[in-house]
Scaffold this active site. Structure first.
Site, mmCIF file in Angstrom:
data_model
loop_
_atom_site.group_PDB
_atom_site.id
_atom_site.type_symbol
_atom_site.label_atom_id
_atom_site.label_comp_id
_atom_site.label_asym_id
_atom_site.label_seq_id
_atom_site.Cartn_x
_atom_site.Cartn_y
_atom_site.Cartn_z
ATOM 1 N N HIS A 105 1.006 -3.871 9.025
ATOM 2 C CA HIS A 105 2.446 -3.682 8.821
ATOM 3 C C HIS A 105 3.111 -3.124 10.062
ATOM 4 O O HIS A 105 2.478 -2.442 10.880
ATOM 5 C CB HIS A 105 2.707 -2.726 7.648
ATOM 6 C CG HIS A 105 2.350 -3.292 6.314
ATOM 7 N ND1 HIS A 105 3.102 -4.258 5.692
ATOM 8 C CD2 HIS A 105 1.313 -3.016 5.479
ATOM 9 C CE1 HIS A 105 2.548 -4.569 4.528
ATOM 10 N NE2 HIS A 105 1.454 -3.831 4.384
ATOM 11 N N HIS A 157 0.838 -1.200 0.000
ATOM 12 C CA HIS A 157 0.000 0.000 0.000
ATOM 13 C C HIS A 157 0.875 1.252 0.000
ATOM 14 O O HIS A 157 0.631 2.209 -0.750
ATOM 15 C CB HIS A 157 -0.907 0.016 1.231
ATOM 16 C CG HIS A 157 -2.155 -0.797 1.110
ATOM 17 N ND1 HIS A 157 -2.136 -2.151 0.905
ATOM 18 C CD2 HIS A 157 -3.470 -0.426 1.173
ATOM 19 C CE1 HIS A 157 -3.389 -2.593 0.861
ATOM 20 N NE2 HIS A 157 -4.212 -1.572 1.006
#
Length: 265
Positions: free
Chosen positions: A231, A185
């Protein structure tokens, strides 16, 4: 065939290598995303706080939304500046001859040449970024912060767990749990929005402050990945650095001006 059509065909043919590079990198990215999985030979400590976060099914920014931010959104803004906005707002100073030696026909408006070259560069940036991002993910095979929750180990009291001890039936969720570094992303948002920000600063005459929404939106995407336990903090930084590096490399290769000049509109 008229002279103009011949010139246009010759002009497009000069970009053949770039078209092929865009198509091949996008294809490799899609193939690696759908058919390859990370290394599964590791063991993990179930009490490791860095991979023991809760699994959040509903992401703040989904994968599809991120892809929209990385490509359709920049493409829409480029279309606005080059094809809709008045010429007084856009500086048509893209080099008359690209690094590949593709000359612009005299009759082709500079803003269309700029638009075409910019769209090709954007596609190439995203393609290269996708290949590199997935390549690093598969090689590094780092566990996400929510990996243990994804894994659902057979023995919840075991100190160590390996991949074959996971009871997660959804293989996609499980494989994705080992693709933390770098953040896709973040890399795609940084690549697409980084290119758009640089393009607007370089090719428009409006205040640079009007373009700050690009890095702000990128930052929102990055922060959301940490908040959603997708993440680690260093994943989003690595992803952002990767996306910006690819953007800078392609920009320097394809969109750098060889000499100060204003092309005729």
């Amino acid at each position: 065939m008229s002279v103009r059509i011949k010139q246009l065909v010759s002009y497009a043919a000069g970009f053949t290598m770039l078209y092929a590079a865009c198509a091949s990198t996008m294809g490799i990215f899609a193939w690696s995303e759908l058919f390859l999985h990370p290394r599964l030979s590791k063991q993990f400590r179930t009490d490791d706080p860095t991979i023991n976060k809760t699994y959040v099914p509903k992401e703040t920014v989904t994968g599809l939304q991120c892809l929209v931010i990385a490509f359709p959104l920049p493409l829409l803004v480029l279309t606005w500046w080059c094809l809709v906005e008045s010429d007084s707002s856009v500086q048509h100073r893209y080099l008359a001859r690209s690094q590949l030696g593709v000359a612009k026909p005299d009759w082709l408006p500079a803003k269309l040449h700029l638009y075409h070259a910019s769209c090709v560069a954007l596609l190439l940036i995203l393609g290269i970024n996708g290949v590199l991002t997935n390549g690093f993910k598969l090689i590094i095979s780092n566990a996400r912060p929510d990996f243990i929750a994804r894994c659902q180990p057979q023995d919840s009291n075991a100190l160590y767990v390996s991949f074959d001890q996971c009871t997660q039936t959804n293989r996609w969720i499980l494989y994705e749990g080992l693709k933390s570094t770098p953040s896709g992303h973040s890399s795609f948002a940084a690549a697409g929005l980084g290119f758009l920000y640089l393009w607007q600063v370089r090719h428009t005459r409006v205040s640079k402050w009007r373009h700050l929404w690009c890095p702000i939106l990128c930052l929102v995407v990055m922060v959301s990945r940490v908040i959603d336990h997708r993440h680690h903090w260093y994943d989003v930084i690595a992803g952002c650095a990767l996306g910006l590096s690819v953007c800078a490399l392609v920009w320097r290769s394809l969109l750098r001006e060889e000499a100060p000049q204003i092309l005729p509109v």
